[in-house]
Design a protein around this motif. Sequence first.
Motif, PDB file in Angstrom:
ATOM      1  N   ILE A 112       0.835  -1.207   0.000  1.00  0.00           N
ATOM      2  CA  ILE A 112       0.000   0.000   0.000  1.00  0.00           C
ATOM      3  C   ILE A 112       0.868   1.255   0.000  1.00  0.00           C
ATOM      4  CG2 ILE A 112      -1.640   1.325   1.387  1.00  0.00           C
ATOM      5  CD1 ILE A 112      -2.867  -1.320   2.270  1.00  0.00           C
ATOM      6  N   ILE A 113       1.935   1.243   0.808  1.00  0.00           N
ATOM      7  CA  ILE A 113       2.835   2.404   0.839  1.00  0.00           C
ATOM      8  C   ILE A 113       3.496   2.607  -0.519  1.00  0.00           C
ATOM      9  CG2 ILE A 113       4.972   3.287   1.846  1.00  0.00           C
ATOM     10  CD1 ILE A 113       4.171   1.940   4.464  1.00  0.00           C
ATOM     11  N   ASN A 114       3.962   1.525  -1.130  1.00  0.00           N
ATOM     12  CA  ASN A 114       4.594   1.655  -2.457  1.00  0.00           C
ATOM     13  C   ASN A 114       3.600   2.145  -3.497  1.00  0.00           C
ATOM     14  OD1 ASN A 114       7.016   0.692  -1.398  1.00  0.00           O
ATOM     15  ND2 ASN A 114       6.551  -1.439  -1.895  1.00  0.00           N
ATOM     16  N   PHE A 115       2.368   1.623  -3.445  1.00  0.00           N
ATOM     17  CA  PHE A 115       1.349   2.070  -4.396  1.00  0.00           C
ATOM     18  C   PHE A 115       1.024   3.546  -4.192  1.00  0.00           C
ATOM     19  CE2 PHE A 115      -3.142   2.722  -5.485  1.00  0.00           C
ATOM     20  CZ  PHE A 115      -3.123   2.349  -6.827  1.00  0.00           C
ATOM     21  N   SER A 116       0.978   3.980  -2.927  1.00  0.00           N
ATOM     22  CA  SER A 116       0.696   5.403  -2.660  1.00  0.00           C
ATOM     23  C   SER A 116       1.809   6.284  -3.190  1.00  0.00           C
ATOM     24  CB  SER A 116       0.516   5.615  -1.155  1.00  0.00           C
ATOM     25  OG  SER A 116      -0.556   4.844  -0.649  1.00  0.00           O
ATOM     26  N   ILE A 117       3.054   5.851  -3.013  1.00  0.00           N
ATOM     27  CA  ILE A 117       4.181   6.639  -3.526  1.00  0.00           C
ATOM     28  C   ILE A 117       4.126   6.734  -5.049  1.00  0.00           C
ATOM     29  CG2 ILE A 117       6.687   6.688  -3.753  1.00  0.00           C
ATOM     30  CD1 ILE A 117       6.856   5.437  -0.981  1.00  0.00           C
ATOM     31  N   VAL A 118       3.829   5.608  -5.704  1.00  0.00           N
ATOM     32  CA  VAL A 118       3.723   5.620  -7.176  1.00  0.00           C
ATOM     33  C   VAL A 118       2.575   6.492  -7.618  1.00  0.00           C
ATOM     34  CG1 VAL A 118       3.242   4.180  -9.188  1.00  0.00           C
ATOM     35  CG2 VAL A 118       4.801   3.355  -7.426  1.00  0.00           C
ATOM     36  N   GLN A 119       1.450   6.431  -6.913  1.00  0.00           N
ATOM     37  CA  GLN A 119       0.291   7.252  -7.277  1.00  0.00           C
ATOM     38  C   GLN A 119       0.594   8.739  -7.116  1.00  0.00           C
ATOM     39  OE1 GLN A 119      -3.158   6.471  -4.902  1.00  0.00           O
ATOM     40  NE2 GLN A 119      -4.580   7.298  -6.412  1.00  0.00           N
ATOM     41  N   CYS A 120       1.230   9.109  -6.029  1.00  0.00           N
ATOM     42  CA  CYS A 120       1.591  10.523  -5.826  1.00  0.00           C
ATOM     43  C   CYS A 120       2.578  10.985  -6.895  1.00  0.00           C
ATOM     44  CB  CYS A 120       2.181  10.722  -4.433  1.00  0.00           C
ATOM     45  SG  CYS A 120       1.007  10.481  -3.083  1.00  0.00           S
ATOM     46  N   SER A 121       3.532  10.131  -7.235  1.00  0.00           N
ATOM     47  CA  SER A 121       4.494  10.497  -8.283  1.00  0.00           C
ATOM     48  C   SER A 121       3.808  10.686  -9.627  1.00  0.00           C
ATOM     49  CB  SER A 121       5.573   9.406  -8.397  1.00  0.00           C
ATOM     50  OG  SER A 121       6.250   9.246  -7.177  1.00  0.00           O
ATOM     51  N   MET A 122       2.843   9.822  -9.930  1.00  0.00           N
ATOM     52  CA  MET A 122       2.111   9.967 -11.191  1.00  0.00           C
ATOM     53  C   MET A 122       1.281  11.242 -11.203  1.00  0.00           C
ATOM     54  SD  MET A 122       0.871   6.039 -11.905  1.00  0.00           S
ATOM     55  CE  MET A 122      -0.007   6.566 -13.389  1.00  0.00           C
ATOM     56  N   MET A 123       0.682  11.592 -10.071  1.00  0.00           N
ATOM     57  CA  MET A 123      -0.101  12.844  -9.999  1.00  0.00           C
ATOM     58  C   MET A 123       0.799  14.058 -10.209  1.00  0.00           C
ATOM     59  SD  MET A 123      -2.685  11.985  -6.825  1.00  0.00           S
ATOM     60  CE  MET A 123      -3.375  13.635  -6.883  1.00  0.00           C
ATOM     61  N   VAL A 124       1.984  14.029  -9.600  1.00  0.00           N
ATOM     62  CA  VAL A 124       2.918  15.144  -9.794  1.00  0.00           C
ATOM     63  C   VAL A 124       3.351  15.239 -11.253  1.00  0.00           C
ATOM     64  CG1 VAL A 124       5.199  16.022  -9.201  1.00  0.00           C
ATOM     65  CG2 VAL A 124       3.717  15.112  -7.411  1.00  0.00           C
ATOM     66  N   CYS A 125       3.621  14.097 -11.870  1.00  0.00           N
ATOM     67  CA  CYS A 125       4.037  14.098 -13.286  1.00  0.00           C
ATOM     68  C   CYS A 125       2.910  14.576 -14.191  1.00  0.00           C
ATOM     69  CB  CYS A 125       4.479  12.690 -13.685  1.00  0.00           C
ATOM     70  SG  CYS A 125       6.000  12.141 -12.873  1.00  0.00           S
ATOM     71  N   MET A 126       1.678  14.129 -13.894  1.00  0.00           N
ATOM     72  CA  MET A 126       0.543  14.576 -14.703  1.00  0.00           C
ATOM     73  C   MET A 126       0.313  16.075 -14.549  1.00  0.00           C
ATOM     74  SD  MET A 126      -0.697  12.108 -16.471  1.00  0.00           S
ATOM     75  CE  MET A 126      -2.284  12.825 -16.903  1.00  0.00           C
ATOM     76  N   GLY A 127       0.450  16.603 -13.333  1.00  0.00           N
ATOM     77  CA  GLY A 127       0.311  18.047 -13.129  1.00  0.00           C
ATOM     78  C   GLY A 127       1.375  18.825 -13.879  1.00  0.00           C
ATOM     79  N   ALA A 128       2.632  18.340 -13.816  1.00  0.00           N
ATOM     80  CA  ALA A 128       3.706  19.021 -14.547  1.00  0.00           C
ATOM     81  C   ALA A 128       3.475  18.966 -16.050  1.00  0.00           C
ATOM     82  CB  ALA A 128       5.049  18.385 -14.183  1.00  0.00           C
ATOM     83  N   LEU A 129       2.953  17.818 -16.547  1.00  0.00           N
ATOM     84  CA  LEU A 129       2.672  17.695 -17.978  1.00  0.00           C
ATOM     85  C   LEU A 129       1.555  18.631 -18.408  1.00  0.00           C
ATOM     86  CD1 LEU A 129       3.199  16.227 -20.652  1.00  0.00           C
ATOM     87  CD2 LEU A 129       1.544  14.489 -19.921  1.00  0.00           C
ATOM     88  N   GLN A 130       0.528  18.748 -17.590  1.00  0.00           N
ATOM     89  CA  GLN A 130      -0.570  19.668 -17.905  1.00  0.00           C
ATOM     90  C   GLN A 130      -0.081  21.119 -17.955  1.00  0.00           C
ATOM     91  OE1 GLN A 130      -3.629  18.897 -15.059  1.00  0.00           O
ATOM     92  NE2 GLN A 130      -4.298  16.969 -16.020  1.00  0.00           N
TER      93      GLN A 130
END
Length: 210
Positions: A176-194
């Motif tokens: 769960i911790i690893n999935f949360s870290i990956v999810q937060c990283s993807m959100m940051v990347c998606m925000g930067a891409l937008q």
Amino acid sequence: MQSTILSVGLFALLMSLVSATALTYKISANEKACFFAAPEKQGSKIAFYFAVQSGGSFDINYEVTGPGDKVILDGEKERQGDFVFTANEVGEYKFCFDNDMSTYSEKFVDFEIAVEDEVRAQLPSKQGSSPEQTTGLEESIYKVSGQLSTIARNQKYFRTRENRNFSTVRSTEGRIINFSIVQCSMMVCMGALQVFVVRFFFQGARKGYV
């Protein structure tokens, strides 16, 4: 008072007829560990119990061999086992655990090896006590001993279940911790891409006006 002394004496003699070894051993990856027992009398009962407490898929390979390397018991990828067999020969019996199926996972294994003679302890005759009383007391002692053995086995079983459940919870928590870290990283990347896409559109629109 006499019955109490007889009970204590019989229980002590009964315990002296049983030799047991209970251990917890850490088996590294690709390791093979062997333990030995040597009954002194032919026809002795040998009890063998093991349970994988943690590591990998909670499984282990095992093999029990008697004198002359005769295979008595064996199994692959077993989580636990509880066996009793008769030692038909006097000599050295080998109990081996093999963790060659794991490339990096170490495992903790609880196991017990008990050697018990079949000959029952006999109560010494006392003045004023009838054979029926002696036999009844002896049967009661053996019944209590059997119940204690059952309780000990149940405690081992529940301990194994507790350790496995705890290991599963810890593994799930890590995922769960690893999935949360990956999810937060993807959100940051998606925000930067937008942000990059919006800035690119505005810069293109300004160049069109110029």
